[in-house]
Design a protein around this motif. Structure first.
Motif, PDB file in Angstrom:
ATOM      1  N   LEU A   1      27.564 -35.460  -5.382  1.00  0.00           N
ATOM      2  CA  LEU A   1      26.573 -35.088  -6.242  1.00  0.00           C
ATOM      3  C   LEU A   1      25.083 -34.164  -4.993  1.00  0.00           C
ATOM      4  O   LEU A   1      24.446 -33.453  -5.006  1.00  0.00           O
ATOM      5  N   GLY A   2      25.565 -35.369  -3.792  1.00  0.00           N
ATOM      6  CA  GLY A   2      24.916 -35.257  -2.967  1.00  0.00           C
ATOM      7  C   GLY A   2      25.013 -33.669  -1.768  1.00  0.00           C
ATOM      8  O   GLY A   2      24.615 -32.959  -1.239  1.00  0.00           O
ATOM      9  N   PHE A   3      26.570 -33.672  -1.574  1.00  0.00           N
ATOM     10  CA  PHE A   3      27.117 -32.277  -0.913  1.00  0.00           C
ATOM     11  C   PHE A   3      26.974 -31.170  -1.546  1.00  0.00           C
ATOM     12  O   PHE A   3      26.316 -30.256  -1.208  1.00  0.00           O
ATOM     13  N   ILE A   4      27.098 -31.258  -3.207  1.00  0.00           N
ATOM     14  CA  ILE A   4      27.086 -30.069  -4.385  1.00  0.00           C
ATOM     15  C   ILE A   4      24.866 -29.871  -4.216  1.00  0.00           C
ATOM     16  O   ILE A   4      24.715 -28.444  -4.232  1.00  0.00           O
ATOM     17  N   ALA A   5      24.221 -30.746  -4.048  1.00  0.00           N
ATOM     18  CA  ALA A   5      22.434 -30.580  -3.641  1.00  0.00           C
ATOM     19  C   ALA A   5      23.317 -29.641  -2.313  1.00  0.00           C
ATOM     20  O   ALA A   5      21.702 -28.253  -2.747  1.00  0.00           O
ATOM     21  N   ALA A   6      22.987 -30.027  -1.632  1.00  0.00           N
ATOM     22  CA  ALA A   6      23.133 -29.659  -0.394  1.00  0.00           C
ATOM     23  C   ALA A   6      23.371 -28.176  -0.430  1.00  0.00           C
ATOM     24  O   ALA A   6      22.944 -27.137   0.331  1.00  0.00           O
ATOM     25  N   VAL A   7      24.231 -28.049  -0.767  1.00  0.00           N
ATOM     26  CA  VAL A   7      25.152 -26.120  -0.584  1.00  0.00           C
ATOM     27  C   VAL A   7      24.336 -25.732  -1.536  1.00  0.00           C
ATOM     28  O   VAL A   7      24.131 -24.594  -1.034  1.00  0.00           O
ATOM     29  N   ALA A   8      23.845 -26.168  -2.634  1.00  0.00           N
ATOM     30  CA  ALA A   8      23.108 -25.216  -3.465  1.00  0.00           C
ATOM     31  C   ALA A   8      21.324 -25.021  -2.730  1.00  0.00           C
ATOM     32  O   ALA A   8      21.629 -23.785  -3.319  1.00  0.00           O
ATOM     33  N   PHE A   9      21.113 -26.514  -2.190  1.00  0.00           N
ATOM     34  CA  PHE A   9      19.980 -26.036  -1.513  1.00  0.00           C
ATOM     35  C   PHE A   9      19.981 -25.133  -0.170  1.00  0.00           C
ATOM     36  O   PHE A   9      19.868 -23.911   0.461  1.00  0.00           O
ATOM     37  N   ALA A  10      21.344 -24.908   0.733  1.00  0.00           N
ATOM     38  CA  ALA A  10      21.499 -23.645   1.485  1.00  0.00           C
ATOM     39  C   ALA A  10      22.028 -22.227   1.173  1.00  0.00           C
ATOM     40  O   ALA A  10      21.796 -21.211   1.202  1.00  0.00           O
ATOM     41  N   THR A  11      22.008 -22.494  -0.080  1.00  0.00           N
ATOM     42  CA  THR A  11      22.680 -20.956  -0.728  1.00  0.00           C
ATOM     43  C   THR A  11      21.619 -20.589  -0.901  1.00  0.00           C
ATOM     44  O   THR A  11      20.769 -19.385  -1.219  1.00  0.00           O
ATOM     45  N   ILE A  12      20.412 -21.001  -1.189  1.00  0.00           N
ATOM     46  CA  ILE A  12      18.716 -20.633  -1.288  1.00  0.00           C
ATOM     47  C   ILE A  12      18.607 -20.178  -0.098  1.00  0.00           C
ATOM     48  O   ILE A  12      17.949 -19.238   0.310  1.00  0.00           O
ATOM     49  N   LEU A  13      18.462 -21.076   0.773  1.00  0.00           N
ATOM     50  CA  LEU A  13      18.126 -20.924   2.622  1.00  0.00           C
ATOM     51  C   LEU A  13      19.072 -19.579   2.958  1.00  0.00           C
ATOM     52  O   LEU A  13      18.190 -18.830   3.520  1.00  0.00           O
ATOM     53  N   ALA A  14      20.017 -19.267   2.823  1.00  0.00           N
ATOM     54  CA  ALA A  14      21.326 -18.258   3.394  1.00  0.00           C
ATOM     55  C   ALA A  14      20.521 -16.897   2.393  1.00  0.00           C
ATOM     56  O   ALA A  14      20.349 -16.052   2.996  1.00  0.00           O
ATOM     57  N   VAL A  15      20.252 -16.836   1.610  1.00  0.00           N
ATOM     58  CA  VAL A  15      19.856 -15.674   0.144  1.00  0.00           C
ATOM     59  C   VAL A  15      18.979 -15.332   1.258  1.00  0.00           C
ATOM     60  O   VAL A  15      18.378 -13.934   0.907  1.00  0.00           O
ATOM     61  N   VAL A  16      17.687 -15.930   0.640  1.00  0.00           N
ATOM     62  CA  VAL A  16      16.314 -15.491   1.008  1.00  0.00           C
ATOM     63  C   VAL A  16      15.957 -15.466   2.378  1.00  0.00           C
ATOM     64  O   VAL A  16      15.601 -14.351   2.811  1.00  0.00           O
ATOM     65  N   ALA A  17      16.854 -16.084   3.126  1.00  0.00           N
ATOM     66  CA  ALA A  17      17.108 -15.244   4.359  1.00  0.00           C
ATOM     67  C   ALA A  17      17.281 -13.951   4.879  1.00  0.00           C
ATOM     68  O   ALA A  17      17.031 -13.042   6.070  1.00  0.00           O
ATOM     69  N   GLY A  18      18.018 -13.518   4.297  1.00  0.00           N
ATOM     70  CA  GLY A  18      19.164 -12.398   4.042  1.00  0.00           C
ATOM     71  C   GLY A  18      18.282 -11.041   3.495  1.00  0.00           C
ATOM     72  O   GLY A  18      18.272 -10.419   3.595  1.00  0.00           O
ATOM     73  N   LEU A  19      17.784 -11.792   2.525  1.00  0.00           N
ATOM     74  CA  LEU A  19      16.172 -10.780   1.489  1.00  0.00           C
ATOM     75  C   LEU A  19      14.945 -10.523   2.909  1.00  0.00           C
ATOM     76  O   LEU A  19      14.825  -9.301   2.492  1.00  0.00           O
ATOM     77  N   THR A  20      15.073 -11.684   3.315  1.00  0.00           N
ATOM     78  CA  THR A  20      13.350 -12.210   4.621  1.00  0.00           C
ATOM     79  C   THR A  20      14.003 -10.471   5.567  1.00  0.00           C
ATOM     80  O   THR A  20      13.146  -9.802   5.333  1.00  0.00           O
ATOM     81  N   ILE A  21      15.051 -10.776   6.812  1.00  0.00           N
ATOM     82  CA  ILE A  21      15.245  -9.963   6.914  1.00  0.00           C
ATOM     83  C   ILE A  21      15.503  -8.457   6.770  1.00  0.00           C
ATOM     84  O   ILE A  21      14.964  -7.233   7.347  1.00  0.00           O
ATOM     85  N   THR A  22      15.921  -7.890   5.782  1.00  0.00           N
ATOM     86  CA  THR A  22      16.027  -6.457   5.189  1.00  0.00           C
ATOM     87  C   THR A  22      14.105  -6.209   4.885  1.00  0.00           C
ATOM     88  O   THR A  22      14.133  -4.708   5.638  1.00  0.00           O
ATOM     89  N   ALA A  23      13.661  -7.054   4.364  1.00  0.00           N
ATOM     90  CA  ALA A  23      12.577  -6.662   4.151  1.00  0.00           C
ATOM     91  C   ALA A  23      11.541  -6.078   5.669  1.00  0.00           C
ATOM     92  O   ALA A  23      11.112  -5.359   5.277  1.00  0.00           O
ATOM     93  N   SER A  24      11.798  -7.268   5.930  1.00  0.00           N
ATOM     94  CA  SER A  24      10.970  -6.636   7.521  1.00  0.00           C
ATOM     95  C   SER A  24      11.905  -5.570   7.721  1.00  0.00           C
ATOM     96  O   SER A  24      10.756  -4.742   8.246  1.00  0.00           O
ATOM     97  N   ALA A  25      12.795  -5.678   8.107  1.00  0.00           N
ATOM     98  CA  ALA A  25      13.487  -3.921   8.421  1.00  0.00           C
ATOM     99  C   ALA A  25      13.288  -2.633   7.523  1.00  0.00           C
ATOM    100  O   ALA A  25      12.964  -1.585   8.856  1.00  0.00           O
ATOM    101  N   SER A  26      13.617  -2.973   7.072  1.00  0.00           N
ATOM    102  CA  SER A  26      12.434  -1.756   6.391  1.00  0.00           C
ATOM    103  C   SER A  26      11.210  -0.967   6.795  1.00  0.00           C
ATOM    104  O   SER A  26      11.044  -0.095   6.322  1.00  0.00           O
ATOM    105  N   PHE A  27      10.737  -2.386   6.277  1.00  0.00           N
ATOM    106  CA  PHE A  27       8.913  -2.354   6.485  1.00  0.00           C
ATOM    107  C   PHE A  27       9.295  -1.612   8.234  1.00  0.00           C
ATOM    108  O   PHE A  27       8.611  -1.072   8.645  1.00  0.00           O
TER     109      PHE A  27
END
Length: 532
Positions: free
Chosen positions: A338-364
């Motif tokens: 459960l701890g591993f799956i929890a960490a993976v789920a958090f990592a998932t959010i971090l990676a997706v959010v980072a990708g979105l942020t760099i896209t939005a900042s690059a576009s601006f």
């Protein structure tokens, strides 16, 4: 089950420790990757140094969000057949991206979607429109991920207070801003690659484990789900099919999912991180293979959660459907899994959010600052990257505030809005730019702004926002539009607006269209344009 206790049997300290280890390791990798981030091409497109397979894994990491992992497994566990329809919609969408968009975009553009749209049209108005829709899609997707972080926190760490959830959302936001500021696209790509490997490995481990309990026999697993629930879990109609409106709603949602992916700015931007169009095509093939494999895993995980945990237990758990995969992990391997799956789920959010942020900042920075405000004449070679980094901080701050405000809101509503906006405002304009000789600036502006306005208006006045107990505003009632997702109306309307806007204007540059057609189909001139 007490919300404050999180998932009964879990160890919040262990979950946080594993997540902390992941953040520490990825930050070291981001710092190493950032050593070579000097030019705009390095910051936005990772110096175009990634191979097709590497980029394909990163695309899978970017695309498989927490909604894919927790949401789809949960939907299958609770609704059975109808839940798997999400997986099919998300996967089929990649065929649209592969066949119509990936290679042509890589040949035509430089860093952003605005590059492609402005190639044969008036630069400033089209770039402003492209940046507006990119920021809109990125913002709603960011809200969904940040709100999802709040749900995960209460579920896995036992943090039930509003202040506690807000603090963790802020921590996720700050770590994400550091990734983007320090590593740019190169650092973000490596985070996504690591996260994709962990996510697919974790899902594969659980899949084999579940099947092992049934003699590696899928039929026996499905029978176990039927025995635990009823035969209804194998039949269509549990979620979509009770009424005529719900059937039309599913059609609308499916249309938005299938067409939305090819218009998602953070997915499109990944095609620029490879050196050639051939590698762009290879990266999409790799992404399809990995994403398809993952969605097959969710089928086993969803039915496994139904058979081993039970739909009733899942519904009553903190996070409801989202608890299916963590509860299954706890059932299979105890607190450690459960701890591993929890960490993976958090990592998932971090990676997706980072990708979105760099896209939005690059576009601006690239479209608004460099090409609209500075008219393509940025004197300081590092000026554009500096603006992108400042923008990333601003977007991160806005995402943190928005995530805190939206932490109790309907996450699926926000994701559906992002896909509907991408399919309505972005895809028609991209396809017309690539394939329609007569298309012009007026058509692009009508399609982007019209699609954006129609989509947001219909969602605001839909049952997703008001009129039902599950709405975003459950006590309000102004839902005159009957469908939860506006795709069935907004996507055709946006295509139509592009045609009307084009025909009302006499603007037409035959020479630029011919040049774009040759470049998009052959790649001729693309390397010269992208060499910085």
């Amino acid at each position: 089950m007490n919300l404050a206790a999180g998932v009964a049997g879990s160890s919040p300290a262990l979950n946080i420790s594993i997540f902390g280890l992941f953040v520490a390791v990825t930050l070291v990798i981001v710092l190493r990757a950032s050593r070579n981030t000097k030019t705009a091409s390095d910051y936005y497109a990772a110096g175009r140094a990634f191979t097709g397979p590497q980029n394909g894994i990163a695309i899978a990491g970017d695309y498989l969000s927490a909604a894919s992992f927790l949401g789809i497994a949960g939907a299958i566990a609770v609704y059975g057949y109808d839940g798997f329809l999400y997986s099919i919609g998300f996967l089929v969408a990649w065929l649209v991206a592969l066949l119509l968009v990936a290679e042509l975009l890589r040949n035509t553009g430089k860093f952003t979607m605005g590059d492609v749209l402005a190639f044969r049209m008036r630069q400033r108005p089209v770039r402003a429109a492209a940046a507006t829709s990119t920021l809109a899609v990125s913002f709603f997707y960011l809200l969904a991920q940040m709100a999802g972080a709040g749900v995960l926190v209460s579920l896995l760490l036992g943090v039930s207070s509003g202040i506690g959830q807000s603090v963790v959302i802020a921590v996720v936001g700050v770590v994400m801003i550091i990734y983007v500021l320090v590593g740019g696209m190169k650092g973000t790509t490596w985070v996504q690659i690591i996260k994709a490997v962990l996510l697919i490995a974790g899902a594969a481990l659980m899949t084999v484990w579940v099947l092992g309990k049934y003699g590696l026999n899928l039929s026996a697993l499905l029978q176990g789900a039927v025995d635990r629930s009823s035969e209804a879990v194998l039949n269509p109609g549990a979620r979509y099919g009770a009424t005529g409106t719900s059937k039309i709603d599913f059609l609308s949602l499916g249309l938005a999912l299938v067409l939305g992916t090819a218009g998602l700015p953070h997915v499109l931007m990944r095609f620029y991180t490879v050196p050639t169009a051939k590698e762009a095509r290879r990266s999409v093939v790799w992404a399809i293979a990995l994403i398809g494999l993952f969605y097959l895993f969710t089928l086993v995980l969803g039915y496994g959660a139904n058979a081993l945990v039970g739909a009733d237990v899942i519904r009553k758990a903190p996070g409801s459907e989202n608890a299916a995969a963590p509860l299954l992990a706890l059932e299979l391997g105890g607190p450690v899994l459960l701890g591993f799956i929890a960490a993976v789920a958090f990592a998932t959010i971090l990676a997706v959010v980072a990708g979105l942020t760099i896209t939005a900042s690059a576009s601006f920075a690239h479209d608004i600052y460099a090409n609209v405000i500075k008219k393509g004449k940025v004197d300081d070679p590092n000026g554009e990257v500096r603006v992108a980094r400042i923008t990333a901080v601003v977007i991160g701050a806005v995402a943190i505030v928005g995530g805190i405000l939206a932490k109790n809101q309907n996450v699926a509503f926000l994701v559906a809005l992002a896909f509907a906006v991408a399919a309505s405002a972005n895809l028609p304009t991209i396809l017309y730019s690539l394939f329609w000789k007569r298309f012009n600036t007026s058509g692009a502006l009508w399609s982007i702004y019209g699609g954006l306005a129609i989509t947001i208006t219909l969602i605001v006045f839909s049952p997703a926002v008001s009129g039902t107990p599950k709405s975003m505003l459950p006590n309000a009632d102004f839902d005159w539009f009957p469908l939860q997702n506006p795709g069935l109306v907004s996507i055709p309307a946006s295509f139509l607006l592009g045609i009307v806007g084009t025909l009302l204007s006499k603007e037409h540059d035959e020479r630029k269209h011919a040049e774009m057609e040759v470049r998009s189909l052959t790649g001729a001139g693309a390397e010269k344009a992208t060499a910085h």
